[in-house]
Design an enzyme around this catalytic site. Structure first.
Site, mmCIF file in Angstrom:
data_model
loop_
_atom_site.group_PDB
_atom_site.id
_atom_site.type_symbol
_atom_site.label_atom_id
_atom_site.label_comp_id
_atom_site.label_asym_id
_atom_site.label_seq_id
_atom_site.Cartn_x
_atom_site.Cartn_y
_atom_site.Cartn_z
ATOM 1 N N ARG A 41 0.448 10.143 -11.114
ATOM 2 C CA ARG A 41 1.569 9.450 -10.641
ATOM 3 C C ARG A 41 2.939 10.285 -11.161
ATOM 4 N NH1 ARG A 41 -0.352 3.354 -11.948
ATOM 5 N NH2 ARG A 41 -1.303 3.150 -9.896
ATOM 6 N N LYS A 198 -15.257 -9.425 -1.213
ATOM 7 C CA LYS A 198 -14.858 -10.947 -1.107
ATOM 8 C C LYS A 198 -13.979 -11.195 0.157
ATOM 9 C CE LYS A 198 -15.986 -12.696 -5.599
ATOM 10 N NZ LYS A 198 -15.373 -13.429 -6.833
ATOM 11 N N GLY A 354 -7.706 1.270 -4.099
ATOM 12 C CA GLY A 354 -8.298 1.976 -5.053
ATOM 13 C C GLY A 354 -9.481 2.682 -4.551
ATOM 14 N N GLY A 377 -1.314 -2.942 -4.634
ATOM 15 C CA GLY A 377 -0.753 -4.063 -4.200
ATOM 16 C C GLY A 377 0.429 -4.470 -3.078
#
Length: 400
Positions: A41, A198, A354, A377
């Site tokens: 980053r 999920k 990720g 996100g």
């Protein structure tokens, strides 16, 4: 999406002698002793700073680190080590400024790192007064942190609203360009792969994509729940029984659109969640009660190769199986190879999330897809069809 960019402002001489405030994402992973374990980053944030310096600006860099308590930063929350590492990458000192909201002394050619922005009271709630104070610090605000673009906070949205000029840095500009190409300007056939454990974490994404793509591939535990919804035995596989009806709705949505959601026809099963466990390949109709599905089989991979090989736009988020284990990684690896081949033949491919990024790196194909999204996100919320507030405000400020 149309926004001002730092690159254009620099070329037009709009940064010379100006105070530039860059919201970067320097939230680096650290070990238990606070040492930086991965500087990816930091490296990604260097171009925006260098571009500003070369254009004659005084540069302030802001970032969060971890999840500190507002108004109560601890030594563990400090960006001090980040400032040293960032300075080494830039090739010049980067001074850490701890109390900066009420004013920063800086000259053109200098770079300062502003202490952890999430320590400021009102940051997370996007406080108007705090945002105005921050805006007064600079002549030009730059957002170069796509990973926080889904959050309306003082350093991501509020300051952009009140600053004299607001623009996107090179990293954010690339994300906007890639996301636009992947969704708003997608070429057909348009395919999306959504994997993961999920359905509940990806249900909104699945519903949105079912309405816009031609091909929707599901993998991992998500595929197991879809198989159960289709009446197939899943043994003791990871499933969400209470979401079977929701999976049926997704299937109905894409079928009404004229698209396809191909479910696995063969799978790799084992009795234990372990790479050492005995495993076998079987039809989805032959999964036994004491077995769990841990990957897709070769016949399924062959069908996906034929289907995805014709796609012109591909979004990939989530593996098809337990790729971390050698015995259950073949389906995800073959999917990666298919996407690489499609990309080489002219398709636009974007990878995000990720686990997915880890998979493409593990298989050594990270440089063979069109784009890898840096925001977890933010990338997922974009796929859900949500507005990203940090980008929306830049769009609003395009003509001001």
């Amino acid at each position: 999406m149309q926004v001002k960019t730092l690159e254009v402002l620099a070329k037009e001489g709009e940064l010379k002698g100006k105070r530039v405030f860059i919201r970067s994402d320097l939230n680096v992973p650290r070990d238990e002793n606070g040492n930086i374990t991965d500087n990816t980053r930091l490296v990604a944030s260097v171009p925006a700073v260098k571009m500003s310096l070369e254009a004659g600006a005084a540069v302030m860099v802001s970032s969060h680190l971890g999840r500190p308590k507002e108004g109560a930063l601890t030594e563990a929350d400090s960006l001090e080590r980040v400032s040293i590492a960032f300075g080494e990458l830039l090739g010049q000192p980067v001074r850490l400024v701890k109390d900066w909201v009420n004013g920063v002394q800086i000259n053109p050619g200098e770079v300062v790192l502003l202490e952890n922005c999430r320590g400021n009271v009102g940051e997370k709630k996007n406080d108007v007064e705090l945002s105005r104070k921050m805006a007064e610090l600079c002549d030009v605000y730059v957002n170069d942190a796509f990973g926080t673009a889904h959050r309306a906070q003082a350093t991501t949205e509020g300051i952009a609203r009140f600053s004299k000029v607001a623009c996107a840095g090179p990293l954010l500009a690339k994300e906007i360009e890639a996301l636009t190409a992947a969704v708003e300007a997608a070429k057909n056939p348009f395919a999306a792969i959504v994997g993961g454990s999920k359905v509940s974490t990806k249900l909104t994404i699945l519903n949105h994509l079912a309405e816009i793509v031609d091909i929707l591939v599901v993998g991992g535990g998500i595929a197991n729940t879809f198989l159960l919804a289709s009446g197939k035995p899943v043994g003791k596989s990871l499933v969400e029984v209470d979401l079977v009806d929701e999976c049926k709705k997704v299937l109905e949505t894409i079928q009404k659109k004229g698209g396809v959601l191909p479910l696995p026809v063969d799978v790799v099963v084992a009795k234990e969640f372990s790479n050492e466990s005995e495993h076998r390949i079987c039809s989805v109709d032959d999964v036994q009660a004491d077995e769990m599905i841990l990957d897709v089989g070769p016949e399924t991979s062959a069908q996906l190769k034929k289907l995805l090989g014709e796609a012109r736009t591909i979004i990939w988020n989530g593996p098809l199986g337990v790729f971390e284990m050698e015995n259950f990684q073949k389906g995800t690896k073959q999917l990666a190879d298919v996407i690489v081949e499609a990309t080489a033949s002219g398709a636009f491919s974007i990878v995000g999330g990720g686990d997915t990024i880890a998979a493409v790196k593990q298989f050594g194909v990270q440089d063979k897809v069109s784009y890898i999204s840096t925001g977890g996100g933010a990338f997922l919320e974009f796929l859900e069809g949500k507005t990203l507030p940090a980008i929306a405000v830049l769009e609003e400020r395009f003509n001001s």
